[in-house]
Structures are given as C-alpha cells and as structure tokens.
Design an enzyme around this catalytic site. Structure first.
Site, PDB file in Angstrom:
ATOM      1  N   MET A 119      36.098  38.658  -1.058  1.00 46.33           N
ATOM      2  CA  MET A 119      35.079  38.916  -1.756  1.00 46.33           C
ATOM      3  C   MET A 119      35.327  39.101  -3.374  1.00 46.33           C
ATOM      4  O   MET A 119      34.618  39.947  -4.000  1.00 46.33           O
ATOM      5  CB  MET A 119      34.568  40.231  -0.974  1.00 46.33           C
ATOM      6  CG  MET A 119      34.166  39.899   0.414  1.00 46.33           C
ATOM      7  SD  MET A 119      32.940  41.235   0.892  1.00 46.33           S
ATOM      8  CE  MET A 119      33.719  42.625   0.756  1.00 46.33           C
ATOM      9  N   GLY A 120      36.401  38.595  -3.891  1.00 47.33           N
ATOM     10  CA  GLY A 120      36.775  38.725  -5.221  1.00 47.33           C
ATOM     11  C   GLY A 120      37.368  40.055  -5.459  1.00 47.33           C
ATOM     12  O   GLY A 120      37.797  40.670  -4.526  1.00 47.33           O
ATOM     13  N   ALA A 121      37.488  40.522  -6.643  1.00 56.24           N
ATOM     14  CA  ALA A 121      38.215  41.561  -7.111  1.00 56.24           C
ATOM     15  C   ALA A 121      39.643  41.524  -6.575  1.00 56.24           C
ATOM     16  O   ALA A 121      40.190  42.386  -6.077  1.00 56.24           O
ATOM     17  CB  ALA A 121      37.621  42.918  -6.691  1.00 56.24           C
ATOM     18  N   HIS A 139      43.681  41.134  -6.033  1.00 56.11           N
ATOM     19  CA  HIS A 139      44.829  41.715  -6.341  1.00 56.11           C
ATOM     20  C   HIS A 139      45.832  40.964  -5.819  1.00 56.11           C
ATOM     21  O   HIS A 139      45.782  39.993  -4.963  1.00 56.11           O
ATOM     22  CB  HIS A 139      44.740  43.332  -5.855  1.00 56.11           C
ATOM     23  CG  HIS A 139      44.142  43.577  -4.523  1.00 56.11           C
ATOM     24  ND1 HIS A 139      44.936  43.114  -3.237  1.00 56.11           N
ATOM     25  CD2 HIS A 139      42.943  43.625  -3.987  1.00 56.11           C
ATOM     26  CE1 HIS A 139      44.202  43.212  -2.336  1.00 56.11           C
ATOM     27  NE2 HIS A 139      43.092  43.621  -2.515  1.00 56.11           N
ATOM     28  N   GLY A 164      47.636  41.329  -3.167  1.00 53.66           N
ATOM     29  CA  GLY A 164      47.150  41.336  -1.552  1.00 53.66           C
ATOM     30  C   GLY A 164      46.773  39.963  -1.519  1.00 53.66           C
ATOM     31  O   GLY A 164      47.037  38.990  -0.515  1.00 53.66           O
ATOM     32  N   HIS A 165      45.581  39.630  -2.032  1.00 49.96           N
ATOM     33  CA  HIS A 165      44.890  38.304  -2.027  1.00 49.96           C
ATOM     34  C   HIS A 165      45.678  37.286  -2.468  1.00 49.96           C
ATOM     35  O   HIS A 165      45.756  36.155  -1.996  1.00 49.96           O
ATOM     36  CB  HIS A 165      43.591  38.266  -2.894  1.00 49.96           C
ATOM     37  CG  HIS A 165      42.721  39.318  -2.626  1.00 49.96           C
ATOM     38  ND1 HIS A 165      42.332  40.405  -3.143  1.00 49.96           N
ATOM     39  CD2 HIS A 165      41.672  39.496  -1.493  1.00 49.96           C
ATOM     40  CE1 HIS A 165      41.199  41.088  -2.646  1.00 49.96           C
ATOM     41  NE2 HIS A 165      40.867  40.459  -1.547  1.00 49.96           N
ATOM     42  N   GLN A 193      27.503  42.181   5.344  1.00 48.16           N
ATOM     43  CA  GLN A 193      28.444  43.216   5.786  1.00 48.16           C
ATOM     44  C   GLN A 193      28.465  44.666   5.154  1.00 48.16           C
ATOM     45  O   GLN A 193      29.558  45.629   5.577  1.00 48.16           O
ATOM     46  CB  GLN A 193      30.065  42.546   5.649  1.00 48.16           C
ATOM     47  CG  GLN A 193      30.523  42.408   4.328  1.00 48.16           C
ATOM     48  CD  GLN A 193      31.861  41.423   4.452  1.00 48.16           C
ATOM     49  OE1 GLN A 193      31.682  40.319   4.722  1.00 48.16           O
ATOM     50  NE2 GLN A 193      32.860  42.177   4.473  1.00 48.16           N
ATOM     51  N   LYS A 233      45.742  43.699   6.530  1.00 44.73           N
ATOM     52  CA  LYS A 233      45.103  45.063   6.027  1.00 44.73           C
ATOM     53  C   LYS A 233      43.783  45.369   6.844  1.00 44.73           C
ATOM     54  O   LYS A 233      43.637  46.229   7.200  1.00 44.73           O
ATOM     55  CB  LYS A 233      44.679  44.817   4.639  1.00 44.73           C
ATOM     56  CG  LYS A 233      43.891  45.766   4.084  1.00 44.73           C
ATOM     57  CD  LYS A 233      44.238  47.103   3.744  1.00 44.73           C
ATOM     58  CE  LYS A 233      43.420  47.983   3.056  1.00 44.73           C
ATOM     59  NZ  LYS A 233      41.943  47.824   3.068  1.00 44.73           N
TER      60      LYS A 233
END
Ligand code: PAF
Length: 285
Positions: free
Chosen positions: A35-37, A39, A41-42, A66, A154
């Site tokens: 979903m963008g934003a 970091h 982790g992505h 969602q 996560k």
C-alpha cells in the site's frame, strides 16, 4: 540516476502486456503487493522476491475496502515518487500503481471472503478488513498473474489467509512469507510507525519484548492462559492502551492453541494502541 527510474504502469492492460513480454522471453515473475509508504520491511520483500524470480513487479494501491469507516484511509501516508525510487534501489523492475477504477470499476459487485483463518484476532477487531484484503489480493494476483508473490510475516494472519485463498481459488502462484523486519529496539517496521510521537515511539519497541518474553514463558511450561494474561498486563503496564488481543494461536489456521508442545506449532499475536496508532506484531514460539 537512470538506474533509479522505475517504469510505472497504471492499467491492467499495460501490466499484462509487460508480464506477458517477460514470459515470452522465458523469464519468471514475482510480485510484492503493497500500500506504499515503503520502508525497509517492504524492500526486504522486494529483495526476497528477486531471489525467487527473474523479474519483480511491486504494486502500490491504498485499498479503501480494507479500511473501516473510522480508520486511517484518508491519512494513510502516500509518497509515490519516494516509493518508486526505493523500489528501484531494491531491484524492482516495474511498479503497478493502479487507479481505483482499475480495481473497483463502475458497477463492481464481487467480494472474496475467506472464512476460518480470517475470523479471530484482526478479523474480530477490524470487521470487514480481511474481506477487503482477500478481494484486493485476489484481484492483484489475477491482474499480474505472477509465478510467486511475497507477503510479510508482520501481517501473519493476512499471509495465512492469502495462502488459503490461493489454494481455494486455484491461483497458479506460489505464496512466500518474508521474515519481519525490525528496528534496533525490536519494533516491527510498519508504515503506521510514522504516526507515533517521540514518547510513543520510545515505548513501541516493548511490544516485541513482551512477545519474546511470552514465547520464553510458553517454552518454559507456562499455560497459554497465563501467558496471554501476563502479556496483556505487561503491554498495559508499559503504556499501551486498548489491547485488542494478546493470543497464542496455531500457526496454520490460527485456531486456538491445543496442548503442548508448542515449539513450531503456535505463534503469539498482539495488537494494541499507542495514542492514535494501532500496532500489531507476532512471534514464533
Ligand atoms: O499488507 C498490505 O500492505 C496490504 O494488506 C496488501 C496485501 C497490499 C493488500 O492491500
């Protein structure tokens, strides 16, 4: 730098044209829906995807279906150009950033709902959330038709729901889970961490500490009930508000934990609020 310019497609037709061209050239394709934003982790998902296929497509779509009516859809962080540069640096080959009309066109009427695994934990705390996730993930996987799709642990419940969905709908894709990326103090990376004040951020890492302690206690012979009650109380003591859950569940379908032994069989799940921010985390035992 030209190496950091990532091609972007915004329609299903353009996405499929590119994926088809890769396939025609004999290349395998992995997808990392987001979903963008973005970091670290992505980016770890993208790097893992790279090891599993020869081309990687990431998607960015903040999926309205969602989010609950009082959740953070409007304020969810959005930064496509920053995200695009990060994806390119992690080795992504293509960004799919669909307009809402590509996902939910006029007259859209279909919902995908996975029962069982989607019912406890976040399913109970966020009514409708997992139908929104299942629907959009089914659509994204069908639109891109990748060989492999990577999702982070996560959101472990989401990962297990997507595994079930892929089996049940015969989606020809291998679902791969990626380990949780954490900050130095143990806080699981999340786009929502950006909402935390300095004081809240100082406390947030304790969720991981409490989960780790719970795993140790469970392995040492404490009962599930005791571990859950102790974990919940510890979160509250550290300043978390509204603990939505602190529960020990079976890894496969997230049904309640049975009798011991627990190692490799159960996982511990937590969700609680710090001010305006809802944090979730989980840990293997
Ligand atoms: O984990 C997420 O970011 C989202 O739930 C997903 C899988 C991209 C679906 O919108």
């Amino acid at each position: 730098m030209s190496a950091d310019i990532l091609p972007i497609v915004r329609t299903v037709a353009d996405l499929r044209t590119q994926v088809r061209a890769w396939r025609a050239a004999g290349l395998t394709v992995a997808m990392t829906p987001t979903m963008g934003a973005l970091h670290e982790g992505h980016l770890s998902l993208v790097r893992l995807a790279r090891t599993r296929a020869q081309r990687v497509v990431a998607s960015i779509f903040v999926n309205p279906a969602q989010f609950g009516p009082h959740e953070d859809f409007d304020r969810y962080p959005r930064n496509e150009s920053g995200d695009s540069a990060l994806l390119a640096s992690a080795g992504c080959d293509l960004l799919y950033a669909p307009d809402v009309s590509q996902i939910y066109p006029q007259g859209y009427a279909t919902k995908v709902s996975v029962s069982g695994v989607s019912e406890p934990l976040d399913g109970a705390a966020r009514p409708g959330h997992f139908d929104g996730v299942a629907t959009v993930v089914a659509k994204l996987l069908n639109q891109a038709q990748p060989d492999v799709a990577v999702f982070g642990e996560k959101d472990f419940q989401q990962l297990q729901l997507i595994r079930r969905l892929a089996i049940d709908l015969d989606l020809p894709v291998e679902i791969v889970g990626a380990p949780i990326a954490r900050d130095a103090d143990g806080l699981a990376l999340s786009s929502r961490n950006a909402y935390l004040s300095a004081e809240e951020r100082a406390v947030a890492g304790m969720m991981n500490t409490v989960l780790a302690d719970a795993a140790t206690r469970l392995k040492a012979g404490d009962s599930v009930e005791k571990v859950e009650a102790t974990g919940r109380a510890a979160l509250e003591r550290h300043g978390f508000q509204r603990v939505d859950y602190f529960e020990v569940r079976q890894v496969g379908d997230l049904s309640p934990a049975g009798p011991p032994p627990y190692e490799g069989v159960v996982r511990i799940f937590a969700a609680a609020h710090l001010g305006q921010t809802r944090l979730i985390d989980n840990r293997a035992v």
